[in-house]
Design a protein around this motif. Sequence first.
Motif, short mmCIF file in Angstrom:
data_model
loop_
_atom_site.label_atom_id
_atom_site.label_comp_id
_atom_site.label_asym_id
_atom_site.label_seq_id
_atom_site.Cartn_x
_atom_site.Cartn_y
_atom_site.Cartn_z
N UNK A 231 -2.90 10.86 9.97
CA UNK A 231 -1.89 9.80 9.98
C UNK A 231 -0.91 9.94 8.83
N UNK A 232 -1.28 10.69 7.81
CA UNK A 232 -0.41 10.91 6.65
C UNK A 232 0.39 12.20 6.75
N UNK A 233 -0.11 13.16 7.51
CA UNK A 233 0.50 14.49 7.47
C UNK A 233 1.04 14.98 8.81
N UNK A 234 0.67 14.31 9.90
CA UNK A 234 1.13 14.78 11.20
C UNK A 234 1.92 13.71 11.96
N UNK A 235 2.46 12.75 11.22
CA UNK A 235 3.34 11.73 11.80
C UNK A 235 4.51 11.53 10.86
N UNK A 236 5.34 12.56 10.68
CA UNK A 236 6.35 12.55 9.61
C UNK A 236 7.36 11.42 9.69
N UNK A 237 7.60 10.89 10.87
CA UNK A 237 8.61 9.83 10.99
C UNK A 237 8.26 8.62 10.14
N UNK A 238 6.99 8.42 9.86
CA UNK A 238 6.56 7.25 9.09
C UNK A 238 6.49 7.51 7.59
N UNK A 239 6.81 8.73 7.19
CA UNK A 239 6.67 9.11 5.78
C UNK A 239 7.94 9.67 5.16
N UNK A 240 8.97 9.87 5.97
CA UNK A 240 10.19 10.53 5.48
C UNK A 240 10.85 9.82 4.31
N UNK A 241 10.76 8.48 4.27
CA UNK A 241 11.42 7.73 3.20
C UNK A 241 10.44 7.21 2.15
N UNK A 242 9.25 7.80 2.09
CA UNK A 242 8.25 7.38 1.11
C UNK A 242 8.81 7.52 -0.30
N UNK A 243 8.74 6.44 -1.06
CA UNK A 243 9.23 6.45 -2.42
C UNK A 243 10.64 5.96 -2.56
N UNK A 244 11.43 6.01 -1.48
CA UNK A 244 12.80 5.49 -1.53
C UNK A 244 12.92 4.16 -0.80
N UNK A 245 12.02 3.90 0.13
CA UNK A 245 11.92 2.60 0.80
C UNK A 245 10.47 2.15 0.73
N UNK A 246 10.26 0.84 0.76
CA UNK A 246 8.92 0.30 0.56
C UNK A 246 8.53 -0.58 1.75
N UNK A 247 7.58 -0.09 2.54
CA UNK A 247 7.10 -0.87 3.68
C UNK A 247 6.45 -2.16 3.21
N UNK A 248 5.80 -2.14 2.06
CA UNK A 248 5.10 -3.35 1.60
C UNK A 248 6.08 -4.49 1.35
N UNK A 249 7.32 -4.18 1.00
CA UNK A 249 8.34 -5.22 0.83
C UNK A 249 8.86 -5.69 2.18
N UNK A 250 9.10 -4.74 3.07
CA UNK A 250 9.68 -5.08 4.36
C UNK A 250 8.71 -5.80 5.28
N UNK A 251 7.43 -5.51 5.15
CA UNK A 251 6.48 -5.91 6.20
C UNK A 251 5.42 -6.93 5.79
N UNK A 252 5.26 -7.23 4.51
CA UNK A 252 4.17 -8.13 4.10
C UNK A 252 4.49 -9.57 4.47
#
Length: 452
Positions: A231-252
């Motif tokens: 889930x971390x290495x073979x689904x790149x669409x969910x990781x491309x902006x890691x570090x520049x965008x924060x899902x925890x802010x958008x989704x919590x």
Amino acid sequence: MPRPFHEFAAGLSYDDLPADVLRVLRRSFLDTMGVAAVASRSDMAGIARTAALALFGPGAAGGSRILMHGDRVSPAGAAMAGAMTIDSVDAHDGTSPCKGHAGSAVFPALLAVADIRNDLQGSDFAVLLAIAYEVSYRAGLAQHATCADYHTSGAWTATGVATACARALGGTAGQIRHAAGIGEYHGPRSQMMRCIDHPTMLRDGVGWGAPSGVTAAWLALAGFTGAPALTCEEAPAFWDDLGSAWRLVEDTHYKPYPCCRWAHPAIDAAADIMRGNGLHHSDVASVEIRTFHNATRLAGHTPASPDEFAYSIAFPVATMIVRGQVGVAELAAETLEDPDILRISRATELVDDEHFTAISIGKRWAGVSIRTKDGRELSTDARTPRGDTDIPLSDDEISDKFHLFADPVMGRARADELEALCGRFDQLNASDFSRLRDLCLTGADAPVSAVS
């Protein structure tokens, strides 16, 4: 090229955390500890502690205190008991796009690890929380996009917890990568809809996701291999902006009511109809709830246990209609036998609405109609739950909820101190962070009736 998740986890520093990330982490710390306080008196929490004390004695890793209780077990045992405690009252933070929860696994796991590392400062803990949340959310999105079955939060929080715990133990980027792979592989691929259709204490799977992640970190640092985490290495669409965008802010999101999030828009809609029309529950003849398919499977017209209450929709809506609230008092066993609530719950019809099912992807939609005994039919517009980022709970609402849950268990003075420290936890030195940890882990100092 996007930064690999394990390098992100190994290199993240406190200075990398934006202000909005820290704000979410502070709110989640306070909100989760309020839920933990009231949940520490539940039957489910007591059973989990008994099992942890029987099976997870302290070993070479050291002893970690059980959340809101204080007895020492292994870090994995403390993570298990703590996660099951929080999960026993369905009021903790969540992520709608992942259809689940991270904080209920992340906080007990990281507090357990922090309890054997007395040198941690608040800023260190903030980094670990940010890693755990962000990796959990993204792994969850990847899993939901690539797996046909709907797995519990324990499945993907095991990956986030493993990543953060390996960082906490001083792991290298390579060891962190293996920890995530071990956590993902051994994490509980438990079926969420089974617990919707047949509610039990299994709940959202974090009770095994948290200790799976903790165990994975220790294994990885000892040389056990497990990469890659797919889930971390073979689904790149969910990781491309890691570090520049924060899902925890958008989704919590944060919950105003202690029951499944899927019931919340209908609860709010029913409350608005009752208040807006000056109705008393004795005026209500019947209720119709139109919502998405999975929510109709909550059903729960006559729940027989707190677990069935948590995973119901008709009964919590009826509770709001009768009592004007769904709060701590409604967690008591007597609520399940309230004749006024049962009358309206039995008179509630759940309608599987294809349109709401189609649009309930990142949101959860419902509409409510109430028919009165004098023949009127009163409705509201379709809505999504309060507490999402587009309809956020205010800081004051989070504080009020915390005190509603924590004060009867901890006492007001202790709860005030915990609130103050949570509000600036990331700025605490090691000594002050140790005090915060003590408040979270040593339990209550005031008696309160058990939550059944």
